[in-house]
Design a protein around this motif. Structure first.
Motif, short mmCIF file in Angstrom:
data_model
loop_
_atom_site.label_atom_id
_atom_site.label_comp_id
_atom_site.label_asym_id
_atom_site.label_seq_id
_atom_site.Cartn_x
_atom_site.Cartn_y
_atom_site.Cartn_z
N LEU A 75 15.51 -5.62 8.74
CA LEU A 75 14.47 -5.79 7.74
C LEU A 75 14.52 -4.63 6.77
O LEU A 75 14.66 -3.47 7.18
CB LEU A 75 13.08 -5.82 8.40
N THR A 76 14.43 -4.91 5.49
CA THR A 76 14.35 -3.87 4.47
C THR A 76 12.89 -3.71 4.08
O THR A 76 12.27 -4.63 3.56
CB THR A 76 15.19 -4.25 3.24
N VAL A 77 12.33 -2.52 4.36
CA VAL A 77 10.89 -2.33 4.22
C VAL A 77 10.57 -1.04 3.48
O VAL A 77 11.43 -0.16 3.32
CB VAL A 77 10.21 -2.28 5.61
N ASP A 78 9.34 -0.91 3.07
CA ASP A 78 8.83 0.32 2.49
C ASP A 78 8.74 1.36 3.62
O ASP A 78 8.21 1.06 4.69
CB ASP A 78 7.45 0.06 1.91
N PRO A 79 9.26 2.57 3.43
CA PRO A 79 9.20 3.58 4.49
C PRO A 79 7.78 3.81 5.01
O PRO A 79 7.59 4.10 6.20
CB PRO A 79 9.74 4.84 3.80
N ALA A 80 6.78 3.66 4.16
CA ALA A 80 5.40 3.88 4.57
C ALA A 80 4.92 2.80 5.55
O ALA A 80 3.91 3.00 6.25
CB ALA A 80 4.48 3.90 3.35
N ASP A 81 5.63 1.69 5.63
CA ASP A 81 5.22 0.59 6.51
C ASP A 81 5.78 0.71 7.92
O ASP A 81 5.36 -0.02 8.82
CB ASP A 81 5.65 -0.75 5.91
N VAL A 82 6.76 1.61 8.12
CA VAL A 82 7.36 1.79 9.45
C VAL A 82 6.32 2.41 10.38
O VAL A 82 5.75 3.44 10.08
CB VAL A 82 8.61 2.67 9.37
N GLY A 83 6.07 1.74 11.50
CA GLY A 83 5.08 2.22 12.45
C GLY A 83 3.66 1.81 12.10
O GLY A 83 2.73 2.09 12.87
N LYS A 84 3.50 1.13 10.98
CA LYS A 84 2.16 0.72 10.52
C LYS A 84 1.88 -0.74 10.87
O LYS A 84 0.72 -1.10 11.14
CB LYS A 84 2.06 0.92 9.01
N TYR A 85 2.93 -1.55 10.86
CA TYR A 85 2.76 -2.98 11.12
C TYR A 85 3.69 -3.42 12.25
O TYR A 85 4.81 -2.92 12.39
CB TYR A 85 3.09 -3.79 9.88
N MET A 113 6.55 -7.07 18.52
CA MET A 113 6.79 -5.68 18.94
C MET A 113 5.67 -4.82 18.38
O MET A 113 5.30 -4.97 17.21
CB MET A 113 8.15 -5.21 18.40
N PRO A 114 5.09 -3.93 19.20
CA PRO A 114 3.99 -3.09 18.71
C PRO A 114 4.41 -2.25 17.51
O PRO A 114 5.53 -1.75 17.45
CB PRO A 114 3.65 -2.20 19.91
N ALA A 115 3.49 -2.10 16.57
CA ALA A 115 3.78 -1.31 15.38
C ALA A 115 4.22 0.10 15.73
O ALA A 115 5.18 0.64 15.15
CB ALA A 115 2.55 -1.27 14.47
N THR A 116 3.53 0.72 16.68
CA THR A 116 3.81 2.12 17.02
C THR A 116 5.15 2.32 17.70
O THR A 116 5.62 3.45 17.81
CB THR A 116 2.69 2.69 17.91
N ALA A 117 5.76 1.22 18.16
CA ALA A 117 7.07 1.33 18.83
C ALA A 117 8.23 1.17 17.87
O ALA A 117 9.38 1.38 18.24
CB ALA A 117 7.17 0.30 19.94
N THR A 118 7.96 0.81 16.62
CA THR A 118 9.04 0.59 15.66
C THR A 118 9.54 1.91 15.09
O THR A 118 8.79 2.87 14.97
CB THR A 118 8.58 -0.31 14.50
N SER A 119 10.82 1.93 14.74
CA SER A 119 11.43 3.14 14.19
C SER A 119 12.51 2.77 13.20
O SER A 119 13.29 1.84 13.42
CB SER A 119 12.03 3.98 15.32
N GLY A 120 12.56 3.51 12.11
CA GLY A 120 13.60 3.31 11.11
C GLY A 120 14.81 4.18 11.33
O GLY A 120 15.78 4.12 10.57
N THR A 121 14.78 5.00 12.38
CA THR A 121 15.87 5.93 12.63
C THR A 121 16.80 5.47 13.75
O THR A 121 17.76 6.15 14.07
CB THR A 121 15.31 7.32 12.99
N VAL A 122 16.50 4.32 14.37
CA VAL A 122 17.34 3.80 15.45
C VAL A 122 17.68 2.35 15.16
O VAL A 122 17.08 1.71 14.30
CB VAL A 122 16.62 3.89 16.81
N ASN A 123 18.64 1.82 15.92
CA ASN A 123 19.03 0.43 15.78
C ASN A 123 18.62 -0.34 17.03
O ASN A 123 19.33 -1.20 17.51
CB ASN A 123 20.54 0.33 15.56
#
Length: 279
Positions: A75-85, A113-123
């Motif tokens: 998913l291509t997302v706004d960095p501010a949305d990572v961990g928020k949704y 998947m819970p918002a707080t478990a998402t990360s843009g630094t891993v695959n």
């Protein structure tokens, strides 16, 4: 009804703008990527999206993708949305293929998947029945941290403290988690007629019924986790169908039940269909 859901899901996927694919795409300037896989077994052709309004359904403007031949998505997302949704995945009857069987899934169902478990630094943003259960556990407000919720879920499955319940259980060769996830997906798919519907060309999800379903699965996890649990699953399926069918359907604009409230009352005590995540 189920044919309508499938047709609506396919139309929705085609109409929503901004869709990506499972393959690794180069994010535009000012954006970041959220990548991972979707599974019961790895799911091919599942719709994945960032659920910005928490309604478990794909809406216009929400970044989305379709899983590739390995069950992977980006998913291509706004960095501010990572961990928020949270991230949500829709397995579509007759269209999404489960690599465990090599066949299309028999029923549509929804994973998250819970918002707080998402990360843009891993695959490794791994979406599965386990991550879905953890998301609903966190929604109850009972668990102070994701680790606490994972400990409780691991205990239900008879697994050791410290087990990473968000891991890719196939990559880790964790047969216990994989079998439990298969059974959970079967139950979730079997109850989607009670939970899913359509509004025009959009697949809708009755969130209160969905959460009630997940509460009942959690209550009975110790009975349905194993490879020889078909009898228990059949019994639970019947109880869930009756209980969910008796829950009032959520009208447009109606707020979701508080999770602590949703799993009380008619859901106490294992196979009776009561209890939920608060017990």
């Amino acid at each position: 009804m189920k044919k309508t859901i499938l047709a609506a899901a396919m139309i929705t996927v085609g109409l929503i703008a901004g869709c990506g694919s499972g393959g690794g795409t180069t994010p535009a300037t000012g954006t970041t990527s959220l990548s991972g896989k979707v599974a019961d077994g790895y799911l091919v052709g599942a719709t994945v999206f960032l659920d910005k309004n928490g309604n478990y359904q794909l809406d216009a403007g929400e970044p989305s993708a379709t899983t590739d031949a390995n069950g992977a998505y980006t998913l291509t997302v706004d960095p501010a949305d990572v961990g928020k949704y949270p991230i949500v995945a829709l397995a579509i009857k007759g269209q999404t293929m489960d690599k465990d069987t090599g066949l299309p899934v028999a029923n549509s169902y929804v994973l998250s998947m819970p918002a707080t478990a998402t990360s843009g630094t891993v695959n490794s943003n791994f979406i599965s029945p386990m991550s879905s259960q953890l998301r609903e556990m966190m929604e109850t407000g009972k668990y102070a941290s994701m680790q606490q919720a994972m400990t409780a879920l691991a205990a239900k499955l008879g697994m050791t403290v410290g087990t990473n319940m968000l891991e890719d259980y196939m990559l880790a060769n964790n047969a216990t988690m994989h079998t439990a996830a298969q059974n959970m997906a079967s139950l979730m798919g079997g109850e989607m007629a009670q939970v899913m519907g359509t509004s025009g060309t959009t697949v809708t999800v009755d969130v209160n019924r969905y959460r009630g379903m997940m509460g009942m699965i959690f209550s009975n996890m110790s009975s349905i986790k194993g490879p020889n649990s078909q009898t228990a699953m059949t019994t639970l399926m019947g109880t869930m169908t009756t209980t969910l069918g008796n829950m009032p359907m959520m009208s447009a604009g109606q707020p979701y039940l508080n999770m602590s409230t949703a799993f009380r009352g008619g859901m106490v005590g294992g196979m009776s269909g009561t209890g939920g995540m608060m017990n």
